[in-house]
Design an enzyme around this catalytic site. Structure first.
Site, short mmCIF file in Angstrom:
data_model
loop_
_atom_site.label_atom_id
_atom_site.label_comp_id
_atom_site.label_asym_id
_atom_site.label_seq_id
_atom_site.Cartn_x
_atom_site.Cartn_y
_atom_site.Cartn_z
N GLY A 9 2.30 -15.48 30.22
CA GLY A 9 1.89 -14.19 29.66
C GLY A 9 2.98 -13.53 28.86
O GLY A 9 4.12 -14.01 28.79
N THR A 62 4.75 -10.77 29.17
CA THR A 62 5.95 -10.23 29.81
C THR A 62 6.78 -11.35 30.45
O THR A 62 8.01 -11.37 30.32
CB THR A 62 5.59 -9.17 30.86
N GLY A 106 3.65 -12.16 35.20
CA GLY A 106 3.10 -10.88 34.79
C GLY A 106 1.90 -10.51 35.64
O GLY A 106 1.49 -11.26 36.53
N GLU A 162 -1.24 -20.24 38.46
CA GLU A 162 -0.38 -19.15 38.90
C GLU A 162 -0.47 -18.95 40.40
O GLU A 162 0.54 -18.75 41.08
CB GLU A 162 -0.76 -17.85 38.17
N LYS A 217 0.42 -0.88 33.31
CA LYS A 217 -0.32 -1.77 34.21
C LYS A 217 -0.50 -1.19 35.61
O LYS A 217 -1.24 -1.75 36.43
CB LYS A 217 0.38 -3.13 34.30
#
Length: 225
Positions: free
Chosen positions: A27, A29, A83, A104, A122
Protein backbone atom coordinates in the site's frame (compact mmCIF):
# COMPACT_ATOMS: atom_id res chain seq x y z
CA UNK A 1 -0.70 13.71 2.54
CA UNK A 2 2.23 11.93 0.89
CA UNK A 3 4.62 13.60 3.31
CA UNK A 4 2.57 12.31 6.27
CA UNK A 5 2.69 8.78 4.87
CA UNK A 6 6.43 9.06 4.38
CA UNK A 7 6.91 10.26 7.98
CA UNK A 8 4.95 7.27 9.32
CA UNK A 9 6.85 4.80 7.13
CA UNK A 10 10.26 6.11 8.17
CA UNK A 11 9.26 6.07 11.86
CA UNK A 12 8.18 2.42 11.58
CA UNK A 13 11.60 1.45 10.23
CA UNK A 14 13.09 2.46 13.59
CA UNK A 15 11.58 -0.73 15.04
CA UNK A 16 13.69 -2.89 12.70
CA UNK A 17 17.13 -4.07 13.87
CA UNK A 18 19.83 -6.45 12.62
CA UNK A 19 18.94 -10.13 12.44
CA UNK A 20 15.18 -9.68 12.23
CA UNK A 21 12.71 -11.38 9.95
CA UNK A 22 10.60 -8.48 8.69
CA UNK A 23 7.16 -8.51 7.07
CA UNK A 24 6.85 -5.92 4.32
CA UNK A 25 3.34 -4.57 3.90
CA UNK A 26 1.47 -3.39 0.83
CA UNK A 27 0.00 0.00 0.00
CA UNK A 28 0.84 3.67 -0.29
CA UNK A 29 2.10 4.14 3.29
CA UNK A 30 3.88 0.78 3.65
CA UNK A 31 5.68 1.70 0.41
CA UNK A 32 7.72 4.31 2.28
CA UNK A 33 8.60 1.81 5.01
CA UNK A 34 9.97 -0.59 2.39
CA UNK A 35 11.92 2.25 0.76
CA UNK A 36 13.48 3.18 4.12
CA UNK A 37 14.45 -0.45 4.81
CA UNK A 38 16.11 -0.55 1.39
CA UNK A 39 18.01 2.66 2.18
CA UNK A 40 19.20 1.30 5.54
CA UNK A 41 20.45 -1.93 3.95
CA UNK A 42 22.39 0.05 1.35
CA UNK A 43 23.70 2.88 3.55
CA UNK A 44 23.88 1.38 7.06
CA UNK A 45 24.51 -2.28 6.29
CA UNK A 46 21.27 -3.37 7.97
CA UNK A 47 21.03 -7.17 7.89
CA UNK A 48 17.52 -8.62 7.77
CA UNK A 49 15.45 -11.20 5.92
CA UNK A 50 12.07 -10.05 4.61
CA UNK A 51 8.79 -11.70 3.65
CA UNK A 52 6.28 -9.82 1.53
CA UNK A 53 2.51 -9.48 1.41
CA UNK A 54 2.01 -9.05 -2.34
CA UNK A 55 3.67 -9.40 -5.72
CA UNK A 56 3.86 -5.59 -5.91
CA UNK A 57 5.85 -5.39 -2.67
CA UNK A 58 8.08 -8.27 -3.79
CA UNK A 59 9.00 -6.33 -6.94
CA UNK A 60 9.70 -3.19 -4.91
CA UNK A 61 11.86 -5.10 -2.41
CA UNK A 62 13.84 -6.90 -5.12
CA UNK A 63 14.53 -3.57 -6.80
CA UNK A 64 15.94 -2.24 -3.52
CA UNK A 65 18.14 -5.28 -2.89
CA UNK A 66 16.18 -6.47 0.15
CA UNK A 67 16.81 -10.23 0.71
CA UNK A 68 13.54 -12.16 0.55
CA UNK A 69 12.20 -15.50 1.71
CA UNK A 70 8.73 -16.98 1.37
CA UNK A 71 6.52 -17.05 4.45
CA UNK A 72 6.86 -20.86 4.50
CA UNK A 73 10.65 -20.61 4.85
CA UNK A 74 10.43 -18.84 8.23
CA UNK A 75 8.90 -19.90 11.55
CA UNK A 76 8.08 -16.49 13.00
CA UNK A 77 8.20 -12.90 11.80
CA UNK A 78 9.76 -10.44 14.26
CA UNK A 79 7.98 -7.35 13.00
CA UNK A 80 5.54 -6.63 10.19
CA UNK A 81 4.73 -3.10 9.08
CA UNK A 82 1.65 -2.55 6.95
CA UNK A 83 -0.91 0.12 6.16
CA UNK A 84 -4.59 0.19 7.12
CA UNK A 85 -7.64 1.76 5.50
CA UNK A 86 -9.51 2.44 8.76
CA UNK A 87 -8.64 2.01 12.45
CA UNK A 88 -11.15 2.33 15.29
CA UNK A 89 -10.47 3.20 18.98
CA UNK A 90 -10.42 -0.52 19.88
CA UNK A 91 -7.63 -1.13 17.35
CA UNK A 92 -9.85 -3.06 14.99
CA UNK A 93 -9.16 -2.20 11.37
CA UNK A 94 -10.19 -2.57 7.76
CA UNK A 95 -7.45 -3.53 5.31
CA UNK A 96 -7.37 -4.73 1.74
CA UNK A 97 -7.91 -1.59 -0.28
CA UNK A 98 -4.91 -2.66 -2.33
CA UNK A 99 -6.29 -6.18 -2.79
CA UNK A 100 -3.64 -8.03 -0.76
CA UNK A 101 -5.70 -8.81 2.36
CA UNK A 102 -5.21 -12.60 2.30
CA UNK A 103 -1.42 -12.48 2.07
CA UNK A 104 -1.35 -9.60 4.57
CA UNK A 105 -3.27 -11.66 7.11
CA UNK A 106 -1.14 -14.76 6.46
CA UNK A 107 2.03 -12.77 7.22
CA UNK A 108 0.48 -10.93 10.19
CA UNK A 109 -0.56 -14.13 11.98
CA UNK A 110 2.95 -15.44 12.90
CA UNK A 111 4.23 -11.90 13.59
CA UNK A 112 5.48 -11.01 17.09
CA UNK A 113 5.09 -7.24 16.67
CA UNK A 114 2.47 -6.12 14.16
CA UNK A 115 2.57 -2.41 13.30
CA UNK A 116 0.27 -0.30 11.14
CA UNK A 117 1.38 2.96 9.57
CA UNK A 118 -1.39 5.44 8.76
CA UNK A 119 -2.06 9.12 8.33
CA UNK A 120 -4.51 10.65 10.80
CA UNK A 121 -7.42 10.55 8.31
CA UNK A 122 -7.56 6.76 8.78
CA UNK A 123 -8.56 7.02 12.46
CA UNK A 124 -12.34 6.64 12.76
CA UNK A 125 -14.88 6.22 15.55
CA UNK A 126 -16.54 3.27 13.81
CA UNK A 127 -15.44 1.09 10.91
CA UNK A 128 -17.42 0.77 7.71
CA UNK A 129 -17.23 3.99 5.71
CA UNK A 130 -14.37 2.36 3.79
CA UNK A 131 -15.79 -0.53 1.77
CA UNK A 132 -14.99 -3.89 3.35
CA UNK A 133 -13.14 -6.22 0.96
CA UNK A 134 -14.07 -9.89 1.01
CA UNK A 135 -11.90 -12.32 -0.95
CA UNK A 136 -13.87 -15.19 -2.51
CA UNK A 137 -12.95 -18.18 -4.65
CA UNK A 138 -14.03 -17.79 -8.26
CA UNK A 139 -16.17 -20.94 -8.17
CA UNK A 140 -19.51 -19.98 -6.66
CA UNK A 141 -18.63 -16.31 -6.34
CA UNK A 142 -22.05 -15.28 -7.65
CA UNK A 143 -23.68 -17.34 -4.90
CA UNK A 144 -21.79 -15.40 -2.25
CA UNK A 145 -22.54 -12.13 -4.05
CA UNK A 146 -26.29 -12.81 -4.09
CA UNK A 147 -26.20 -13.78 -0.41
CA UNK A 148 -24.64 -10.38 0.34
CA UNK A 149 -27.29 -8.68 -1.81
CA UNK A 150 -30.10 -10.35 0.12
CA UNK A 151 -28.49 -9.26 3.39
CA UNK A 152 -28.43 -5.62 2.21
CA UNK A 153 -24.64 -5.32 2.21
CA UNK A 154 -24.51 -3.53 -1.19
CA UNK A 155 -21.85 -5.80 -2.71
CA UNK A 156 -19.80 -5.01 -5.80
CA UNK A 157 -17.16 -7.11 -7.52
CA UNK A 158 -13.91 -5.15 -7.59
CA UNK A 159 -12.94 -4.16 -11.12
CA UNK A 160 -9.63 -3.48 -12.83
CA UNK A 161 -9.25 -2.47 -16.48
CA UNK A 162 -12.91 -3.22 -17.13
CA UNK A 163 -12.75 -6.77 -15.76
CA UNK A 164 -13.07 -8.39 -12.37
CA UNK A 165 -9.96 -7.82 -10.30
CA UNK A 166 -8.04 -11.05 -9.60
CA UNK A 167 -5.84 -11.28 -6.50
CA UNK A 168 -2.34 -12.75 -6.33
CA UNK A 169 -4.04 -15.94 -5.10
CA UNK A 170 -6.34 -15.96 -8.17
CA UNK A 171 -9.49 -15.05 -6.25
CA UNK A 172 -12.12 -12.32 -6.71
CA UNK A 173 -12.82 -9.50 -4.26
CA UNK A 174 -16.35 -8.40 -3.35
CA UNK A 175 -16.43 -4.97 -1.69
CA UNK A 176 -19.24 -4.41 0.82
CA UNK A 177 -20.63 -0.87 1.19
CA UNK A 178 -21.78 -1.19 4.80
CA UNK A 179 -21.65 2.41 5.99
CA UNK A 180 -21.13 1.45 9.63
CA UNK A 181 -20.05 -1.86 11.16
CA UNK A 182 -21.50 -1.71 14.66
CA UNK A 183 -19.80 -4.89 15.89
CA UNK A 184 -16.67 -5.80 13.89
CA UNK A 185 -15.97 -8.89 16.00
CA UNK A 186 -19.44 -10.33 15.42
CA UNK A 187 -19.45 -9.42 11.72
CA UNK A 188 -16.08 -11.09 11.19
CA UNK A 189 -17.46 -14.22 12.82
CA UNK A 190 -20.42 -14.17 10.42
CA UNK A 191 -18.14 -13.88 7.39
CA UNK A 192 -15.82 -16.62 8.68
CA UNK A 193 -18.69 -19.11 8.46
CA UNK A 194 -19.72 -18.44 4.85
CA UNK A 195 -18.49 -21.10 2.44
CA UNK A 196 -16.60 -19.61 -0.51
CA UNK A 197 -15.07 -16.76 1.46
CA UNK A 198 -11.30 -17.18 1.67
CA UNK A 199 -10.65 -14.14 3.87
CA UNK A 200 -12.01 -10.69 4.69
CA UNK A 201 -10.54 -7.29 5.44
CA UNK A 202 -11.50 -7.08 9.11
CA UNK A 203 -8.27 -7.24 11.12
CA UNK A 204 -9.66 -7.27 14.64
CA UNK A 205 -7.42 -6.97 17.71
CA UNK A 206 -4.37 -8.09 15.74
CA UNK A 207 -2.24 -4.94 15.72
CA UNK A 208 0.28 -4.08 18.46
CA UNK A 209 1.19 -0.51 17.49
CA UNK A 210 -0.33 2.10 15.19
CA UNK A 211 2.02 4.81 13.95
CA UNK A 212 -0.03 7.88 13.06
CA UNK A 213 1.32 10.82 11.09
CA UNK A 214 -0.58 14.08 11.38
CA UNK A 215 -0.16 17.83 11.32
CA UNK A 216 1.27 17.73 14.85
CA UNK A 217 3.88 15.12 13.91
CA UNK A 218 4.14 11.36 14.39
CA UNK A 219 2.70 9.49 17.37
CA UNK A 220 2.88 5.81 18.28
CA UNK A 221 -0.34 4.34 19.70
CA UNK A 222 0.02 1.15 21.76
CA UNK A 223 -2.84 -1.33 21.49
CA UNK A 224 -4.13 -2.70 24.78
CA UNK A 225 -4.22 -6.39 23.94
Amino acid sequence: MENLKKMAGIKAAEFVTDGMVVGLGTGSTAYYFVEEIGRRIKEEGLQIIAVTTSSVTSQQAEGLGIPLKSIDEVDLVDVTVDGADEVDPNFNGIKGGGGALLMEKVVATPTKSYIWVVDESKLVEKLGAFKLPVEVVQYGAEQVFRRFERAGYKPAFRQKDGQRFVTDMKNFIIDLDLGVIENPIEFARELDHIVGIVEHGLFNQMVDKVIVAGKAGVQVLEANK
